[in-house]
Scaffold this motif. Structure first.
Motif, mmCIF file in Angstrom:
data_model
loop_
_atom_site.group_PDB
_atom_site.id
_atom_site.type_symbol
_atom_site.label_atom_id
_atom_site.label_comp_id
_atom_site.label_asym_id
_atom_site.label_seq_id
_atom_site.Cartn_x
_atom_site.Cartn_y
_atom_site.Cartn_z
ATOM 1 N N TYR A 120 41.922 -6.612 5.339
ATOM 2 C CA TYR A 120 42.341 -6.026 4.072
ATOM 3 C C TYR A 120 41.899 -4.570 4.074
ATOM 4 C CZ TYR A 120 43.307 -10.762 2.559
ATOM 5 O OH TYR A 120 43.821 -12.029 2.461
ATOM 6 N N THR A 121 42.816 -3.681 3.758
ATOM 7 C CA THR A 121 42.551 -2.243 3.790
ATOM 8 C C THR A 121 41.322 -1.875 2.964
ATOM 9 O OG1 THR A 121 44.900 -1.862 4.130
ATOM 10 C CG2 THR A 121 43.608 0.016 3.366
ATOM 11 N N ILE A 122 41.154 -2.495 1.806
ATOM 12 C CA ILE A 122 40.022 -2.166 0.938
ATOM 13 C C ILE A 122 38.685 -2.438 1.636
ATOM 14 C CG2 ILE A 122 39.979 -4.397 -0.302
ATOM 15 C CD1 ILE A 122 39.341 -0.889 -1.860
ATOM 16 N N HIS A 123 38.610 -3.512 2.425
ATOM 17 C CA HIS A 123 37.374 -3.834 3.158
ATOM 18 C C HIS A 123 37.133 -2.824 4.278
ATOM 19 C CE1 HIS A 123 37.915 -8.332 1.887
ATOM 20 N NE2 HIS A 123 37.507 -7.562 0.893
ATOM 21 N N THR A 124 38.210 -2.452 4.960
ATOM 22 C CA THR A 124 38.095 -1.465 6.045
ATOM 23 C C THR A 124 37.622 -0.124 5.488
ATOM 24 O OG1 THR A 124 39.880 -2.595 7.216
ATOM 25 C CG2 THR A 124 39.342 -0.360 7.947
ATOM 26 N N LEU A 125 38.182 0.288 4.362
ATOM 27 C CA LEU A 125 37.786 1.558 3.744
ATOM 28 C C LEU A 125 36.311 1.539 3.339
ATOM 29 C CD1 LEU A 125 40.983 2.157 1.602
ATOM 30 C CD2 LEU A 125 40.188 3.635 3.464
ATOM 31 N N ALA A 126 35.855 0.428 2.753
ATOM 32 C CA ALA A 126 34.440 0.313 2.347
ATOM 33 C C ALA A 126 33.539 0.426 3.572
ATOM 34 C CB ALA A 126 34.202 -1.009 1.622
ATOM 35 N N TYR A 127 33.935 -0.223 4.658
ATOM 36 C CA TYR A 127 33.155 -0.190 5.899
ATOM 37 C C TYR A 127 33.114 1.239 6.471
ATOM 38 C CZ TYR A 127 31.642 -1.173 10.652
ATOM 39 O OH TYR A 127 30.950 -1.169 11.841
ATOM 40 N N LEU A 128 34.266 1.903 6.488
ATOM 41 C CA LEU A 128 34.331 3.274 7.024
ATOM 42 C C LEU A 128 33.505 4.249 6.189
ATOM 43 C CD1 LEU A 128 38.114 3.459 7.996
ATOM 44 C CD2 LEU A 128 36.179 3.596 9.581
ATOM 45 N N GLU A 129 33.546 4.097 4.870
ATOM 46 C CA GLU A 129 32.763 4.970 3.971
ATOM 47 C C GLU A 129 31.267 4.860 4.298
ATOM 48 O OE1 GLU A 129 33.647 7.082 1.524
ATOM 49 O OE2 GLU A 129 35.784 6.645 1.476
ATOM 50 N N GLU A 130 30.840 3.627 4.553
ATOM 51 C CA GLU A 130 29.431 3.383 4.850
ATOM 52 C C GLU A 130 29.053 3.925 6.229
ATOM 53 O OE1 GLU A 130 26.955 -0.624 5.322
ATOM 54 O OE2 GLU A 130 28.113 -0.545 3.447
ATOM 55 N N LYS A 131 29.927 3.699 7.206
ATOM 56 C CA LYS A 131 29.656 4.095 8.594
ATOM 57 C C LYS A 131 29.770 5.610 8.800
ATOM 58 C CE LYS A 131 31.230 2.830 13.268
ATOM 59 N NZ LYS A 131 30.022 2.438 13.983
ATOM 60 N N TYR A 132 30.671 6.256 8.075
ATOM 61 C CA TYR A 132 30.914 7.697 8.248
ATOM 62 C C TYR A 132 30.816 8.425 6.910
ATOM 63 C CZ TYR A 132 33.003 6.057 12.655
ATOM 64 O OH TYR A 132 33.232 5.453 13.871
ATOM 65 N N PRO A 133 29.612 8.557 6.346
ATOM 66 C CA PRO A 133 29.482 9.182 5.024
ATOM 67 C C PRO A 133 29.892 10.657 4.983
ATOM 68 C CG PRO A 133 27.322 8.760 5.992
ATOM 69 C CD PRO A 133 28.321 8.117 6.891
ATOM 70 N N LYS A 134 29.957 11.317 6.128
ATOM 71 C CA LYS A 134 30.312 12.744 6.159
ATOM 72 C C LYS A 134 31.830 12.968 6.275
ATOM 73 C CE LYS A 134 26.055 14.884 7.767
ATOM 74 N NZ LYS A 134 25.089 13.809 7.620
ATOM 75 N N LEU A 135 32.598 11.877 6.328
ATOM 76 C CA LEU A 135 34.051 12.001 6.435
ATOM 77 C C LEU A 135 34.717 11.581 5.129
ATOM 78 C CD1 LEU A 135 34.630 10.438 10.000
ATOM 79 C CD2 LEU A 135 34.281 12.841 9.409
ATOM 80 N N HIS A 136 35.901 12.134 4.890
ATOM 81 C CA HIS A 136 36.683 11.750 3.710
ATOM 82 C C HIS A 136 37.986 11.140 4.216
ATOM 83 C CE1 HIS A 136 39.175 12.295 0.087
ATOM 84 N NE2 HIS A 136 38.051 11.926 -0.488
ATOM 85 N N PHE A 137 38.300 9.935 3.747
ATOM 86 C CA PHE A 137 39.448 9.199 4.268
ATOM 87 C C PHE A 137 40.648 9.227 3.331
ATOM 88 C CE2 PHE A 137 35.722 7.468 6.384
ATOM 89 C CZ PHE A 137 36.119 7.552 7.704
ATOM 90 N N ALA A 138 41.825 9.245 3.943
ATOM 91 C CA ALA A 138 43.095 9.175 3.221
ATOM 92 C C ALA A 138 43.957 8.149 3.943
ATOM 93 C CB ALA A 138 43.779 10.535 3.232
ATOM 94 N N LEU A 139 44.905 7.570 3.227
ATOM 95 C CA LEU A 139 45.810 6.599 3.839
ATOM 96 C C LEU A 139 47.150 7.241 4.148
ATOM 97 C CD1 LEU A 139 45.310 3.392 1.670
ATOM 98 C CD2 LEU A 139 44.320 3.918 3.870
ATOM 99 N N ILE A 140 47.766 6.759 5.221
ATOM 100 C CA ILE A 140 49.107 7.188 5.606
ATOM 101 C C ILE A 140 49.983 5.948 5.475
ATOM 102 C CG2 ILE A 140 50.541 8.083 7.485
ATOM 103 C CD1 ILE A 140 48.110 9.910 6.788
ATOM 104 N N MET A 141 51.090 6.053 4.766
ATOM 105 C CA MET A 141 51.985 4.888 4.720
ATOM 106 C C MET A 141 53.431 5.311 4.521
ATOM 107 S SD MET A 141 51.378 3.016 1.033
ATOM 108 C CE MET A 141 49.642 2.753 1.273
ATOM 109 N N GLY A 142 54.320 4.456 4.977
ATOM 110 C CA GLY A 142 55.741 4.673 4.762
ATOM 111 C C GLY A 142 56.097 4.308 3.327
ATOM 112 N N GLU A 143 57.176 4.882 2.851
ATOM 113 C CA GLU A 143 57.612 4.630 1.478
ATOM 114 C C GLU A 143 57.892 3.138 1.248
ATOM 115 O OE1 GLU A 143 60.434 6.909 -1.709
ATOM 116 O OE2 GLU A 143 61.134 6.783 0.352
#
Length: 194
Positions: free
Chosen positions: A85-108
């Motif tokens: 689930y994207t929400i779980h992946t984002l939470a994990y990435l936020e914790e692992k890489y606090p110095k990065l800011h994440f955005a999503l890419i998606m098709g319409e």
């Protein structure tokens, strides 16, 4: 300021030139510093039977982006509970890489179904979403098209699917122009998707 990372999730089964065109366009024509192609082991909306082994798909992504310094292959979801689930992946990435800011890419086409995603409101309020055009049925709701975190990117419309490529390979059709050369050679050498 935090480095901006775009996350382009996909099965990449296989990665094809359409993925590369979109990924490169987005990283070159947006505020993103890098774009990570996140190989998804199990999309909750897709059947798993037709998926090639995770590491083979990841290897093809590495081959495809070897000459693109702003693109990265990511296996982050291989280490998380499935289905992903994207929400779980984002939470994990936020914790692992606090110095990065994440955005999503998606098709319409995916944006039209965003309301079906787990905790989609949380994703929508906390992350920028870069949307590239796709030819698809239906319309995106006004609430989404006017949302401050949703940004449409005028990228080329590439109507090419991995499903079509796999079917053509099974029929022994020449799909070489649809794939990065290194990926085509890898598939051909290993006899993948036959």
């Amino acid at each position: 300021m935090k480095k901006q990372i775009g996350l382009f999730f996909g099965s990449f089964n296989p990665i094809h030139i359409g993925h590369l065109i979109i990924a490169n366009h987005l990283v070159e024509h947006s505020a993103l510093d890098e774009l990570w192609l996140v190989v998804t082991p199990q999309n909750p909306f897709k059947e798993k039977q037709s998926l090639l082994n995770n590491h083979l798909r990841l290897e093809m992504v590495h081959l495809a982006i070897a000459d693109y310094p702003k693109l990265r292959a990511s296996d982050i979801e291989f280490h998380l509970p499935q289905p992903n689930y994207t929400i779980h992946t984002l939470a994990y990435l936020e914790e692992k890489y606090p110095k990065l800011h994440f955005a999503l890419i998606m098709g319409e086409d995916n944006l039209k179904n965003l309301h079906k995603w787990k905790n989609y409101e949380q994703i929508l309020s906390n992350y920028p979403i870069y949307v590239y055009p796709r030819l698809s049925e239906g319309t995106v709701s006004e609430a989404l098209t006017s949302h401050p975190n949703i940004q449409y990117v005028r990228a080329p419309i590439v109507e090419l699917s991995a499903t079509f490529i796999r079917e053509e390979i099974k029929k022994k059709q020449n799909v070489r122009p649809l794939l990065p050369e290194s990926v085509w050679q890898h598939i051909d050498k290993l006899g993948l998707y036959l």
